[in-house]
Design an enzyme around this catalytic site. Structure first.
Site, PDB file in Angstrom:
ATOM      1  N   LYS A 112     -11.631 -50.294-115.224  1.00 14.76           N
ATOM      2  CA  LYS A 112     -12.984 -50.454-114.683  1.00 14.76           C
ATOM      3  C   LYS A 112     -13.936 -51.037-115.734  1.00 14.76           C
ATOM      4  O   LYS A 112     -14.913 -51.697-115.391  1.00 14.76           O
ATOM      5  CB  LYS A 112     -13.541 -49.109-114.207  1.00 14.76           C
ATOM      6  CG  LYS A 112     -12.685 -48.373-113.177  1.00 14.76           C
ATOM      7  CD  LYS A 112     -12.921 -48.887-111.775  1.00 14.76           C
ATOM      8  CE  LYS A 112     -12.245 -48.041-110.704  1.00 14.76           C
ATOM      9  NZ  LYS A 112     -10.771 -47.991-110.758  1.00 14.76           N
TER      10      LYS A 112
HETATM   11  C1  LIG Z   1      -9.736 -48.206-109.912  1.00 11.05           C
HETATM   12  C2  LIG Z   1      -8.337 -48.124-110.432  1.00 11.05           C
HETATM   13  C3  LIG Z   1      -7.249 -48.724-109.754  1.00 11.05           C
HETATM   14  C4  LIG Z   1      -7.411 -49.432-108.421  1.00 11.05           C
HETATM   15  O1  LIG Z   1      -8.076 -50.657-108.528  1.00 11.05           O
HETATM   16  P1  LIG Z   1      -8.722 -51.346-107.214  1.00 11.05           P
HETATM   17  O2  LIG Z   1      -9.501 -52.486-107.727  1.00 11.05           O
HETATM   18  O3  LIG Z   1      -9.574 -50.283-106.578  1.00 11.05           O
HETATM   19  O4  LIG Z   1      -7.595 -51.753-106.339  1.00 11.05           O
HETATM   20  C5  LIG Z   1      -5.991 -48.640-110.328  1.00 11.05           C
HETATM   21  N1  LIG Z   1      -5.788 -47.964-111.487  1.00 11.05           N
HETATM   22  C6  LIG Z   1      -6.799 -47.373-112.158  1.00 11.05           C
HETATM   23  C7  LIG Z   1      -6.499 -46.637-113.410  1.00 11.05           C
HETATM   24  C8  LIG Z   1      -8.108 -47.438-111.664  1.00 11.05           C
HETATM   25  O5  LIG Z   1      -9.100 -46.835-112.350  1.00 11.05           O
END
Ligand SMILES: *Cc1c(COP(=O)(O)O)cnc(C)c1O
Length: 498
Positions: A112
């Site tokens: 993120k």
């Molecule tokens: C948010 C997240 C995901 C999923 O990503 P999206 O963009 O929502 O598909 C996968 N792995 C981790 C560790 C995340 O924080």
């Protein structure tokens, strides 16, 4: 210019789209035309730094930002104070046809950060460009990763405030500590007495209360959200697909123009959708492989053409993918339906009223060319962490393990030999209990706290605990307040007005 997927009239500049987050008709903003990168432009990325690659991609989608403004955003986001390595998103080679793109070197140890380090700066410039004088208040309900990444991204960014609500008993001890120790003059964090749904419902209530919003507006505050449907969160993610490819060429693993596959651990469909944009822009991607955990609504959709959320929700060891409504799928469907906003609205309305929708075979055929999908359960996830560690001496978190496992299934079922890039979305230290279970066969009675687990993983593997996690042990607790679920709106006022 940007338009809404649901067909509301009007075109919006990038700054307007980023400031609004979501279109007024409930749709998502998408670029009216996708920028194309030719082979010379790809070649130019090969010898570039991550920051230069980011500038080349981002500036094409931000025509209303000057080059210096884009550079300013990039420099504030992707630097070695915030990230723990020069490459920002390093590509690790596992063997001749398998690579891992590590997206977790930012301040909160999860992917993120790649978007949430940049978005606040894009927003800050957007406010200046649109003549906004109000202070923007970012309200977040979080089940863990997003809240901390948003706090780190927005802390001390001019003209913004951020308030994060997390469920009292719904986050891990590390995640809670990450949030309650948050520094910054413009941040606030509160526990909510309830579960994630309670926190989210409380935030939604605030967003939908016009009277309340007016009261805030009179004091010079305007609400906004930092969730993954904002174009300003999607855009930064396109960069690392190009960066990974440029690194493959640079390391002479592929020839410029040769196709590669990416496998992406998927929840809200934001990460993998950025890969789709990269492909549309001309990056030589053969297949985008969508990996899910037991909440496998997307696997079923890609296999059958039916999106059906009428199913049980499973709590898994890859919690950031525990999602039944993948909001960003809407953008993909808009593009593959030939920008058919009315058809898209039909599907989305059906999803909210009946809980499912089905797309026609002609669209399924288009999707099948681009994507492949499968899922892995918790047991397979633990086994994959163990196997990868034993065979390659490389440690992965549960989300990455889901992608790894699905990547293997893809290769064995299709025989496709193209190089495979696995997107790694979290540091293994962030999900330490599952990782320990996988790599440590015996129970250790001396392990009492999360910090004992971090230390033990570091001891076994020789890896260093990320600074952001290690520092939590001694960090000051700054935000110990909690509130009842019906007190959230009152608390927001107290925070803003005093
Ligand atoms: C948010 C997240 C995901 C999923 O990503 P999206 O963009 O929502 O598909 C996968 N792995 C981790 C560790 C995340 O924080």
């Amino acid at each position: 210019m940007y338009v809404s997927t649901r067909g509301a009239t009007g075109q919006f500049s990038a700054a307007e789209a980023i400031k609004a987050g979501m279109a007024s008709d409930g749709g998502l903003f998408i670029p009216q035309s996708v920028v194309k990168m030719n082979i010379q432009q790809l070649q130019a990325l090969v010898e570039s730094s991550y920051q230069e690659r980011a500038l080349a991609i981002l500036s094409q989608y931000l025509p209303d930002y000057t080059k210096d403004e884009v550079k300013d955003c990039i420099n504030k986001a992707y630097n070695t104070i915030k990230f723990d390595c020069d490459e920002i998103a390093p590509l690790v080679s596992i063997d001749d046809d398998k690579y891992v793109l590590e997206l977790w070197h930012g301040p909160t140890s999860a992917f993120k950060d790649m978007a949430l380090q940049l978005l606040p700066h894009l927003l800050s410039h957007a406010l200046a460009k649109t003549g906004e004088t109000d202070e923007i208040v970012i309200l977040v309900a979080t089940s863990g990763d997003t809240g901390k990444a948003a706090l780190e991204g927005f802390k001390d960014v001019d003209q913004t405030r951020i308030i994060v609500f997390y469920p009292q008993d719904g986050v891990s001890q590390i995640q809670r500590l990450q949030m309650i120790t948050q520094e910054g003059e413009n941040v606030a964090v509160s526990a909510v007495e309830g579960n994630f749904d309670d926190a989210q419902t409380g935030v939604k209530k605030i967003f939908n209360d016009d009277c309340y919003k007016q009261e805030l507006a009179q004091r010079g505050f305007r609400l906004s959200s930092a969730n993954s449907i904002n174009w300003g969160r999607l855009l930064p993610q396109i960069v690392y697909y190009f960066s990974a490819y440029a690194d493959l060429v640079k390391q002479q693993r592929v020839n410029l123009g040769q196709e590669v596959n990416f496998v992406v651990p998927t929840g809200n469909f934001g990460n993998i959708l950025a890969g789709y944009y990269a492909k549309m822009m001309g990056l030589p991607i053969k297949k985008l492989i969508c990996a899910s955990n037991q909440n496998n609504v997307l696997t079923e959709f890609f296999k059958t053409g039916c999106y059906d959320r009428r199913r049980d929700f499973h709590k898994t060891i890859s919690p950031s993918m525990d999602i039944l409504i993948s909001s960003n799928l809407e953008r993909l469907l808009y593009h593959i339906s030939g920008n058919n906003a009315s058809l898209l609205s039909q599907w989305m309305n059906r999803l909210s009223s009946e809980g499912f929708y089905e797309i026609d075979d002609e669209y399924r055929a288009v999707i099948k060319e681009l994507f492949w999908a499968d899922w892995a359960d918790d047991q397979a996830t633990i086994q994959t962490i163990r196997k990868v560690y034993n065979e390659h001496n490389y440690l992965i978190d549960p989300h990455t393990a889901v992608a790894w496992q699905v990547g293997n299934t893809y290769q064995s079922q299709t025989g496709d030999q193209a190089p495979l890039v696995i997107l790694s979305t979290a540091s293994p230290f962030k999900f330490n209990d599952s990782v320990l279970e996988a790599i440590c066969s015996t129970q250790d009675a001396s392990i009492k706290t999360e910090f004992d687990m971090l230390d033990k993983i570091a001891r076994i593997t020789g890896l260093k605990v990320p600074q952001g996690l290690n520092g939590l042990k001694t960090a000051t607790h700054r935000h110990s307040q909690s509130c009842a679920k019906d007190e959230m709106s009152q608390l927001v006022k107290v925070i803003l007005f005093t």
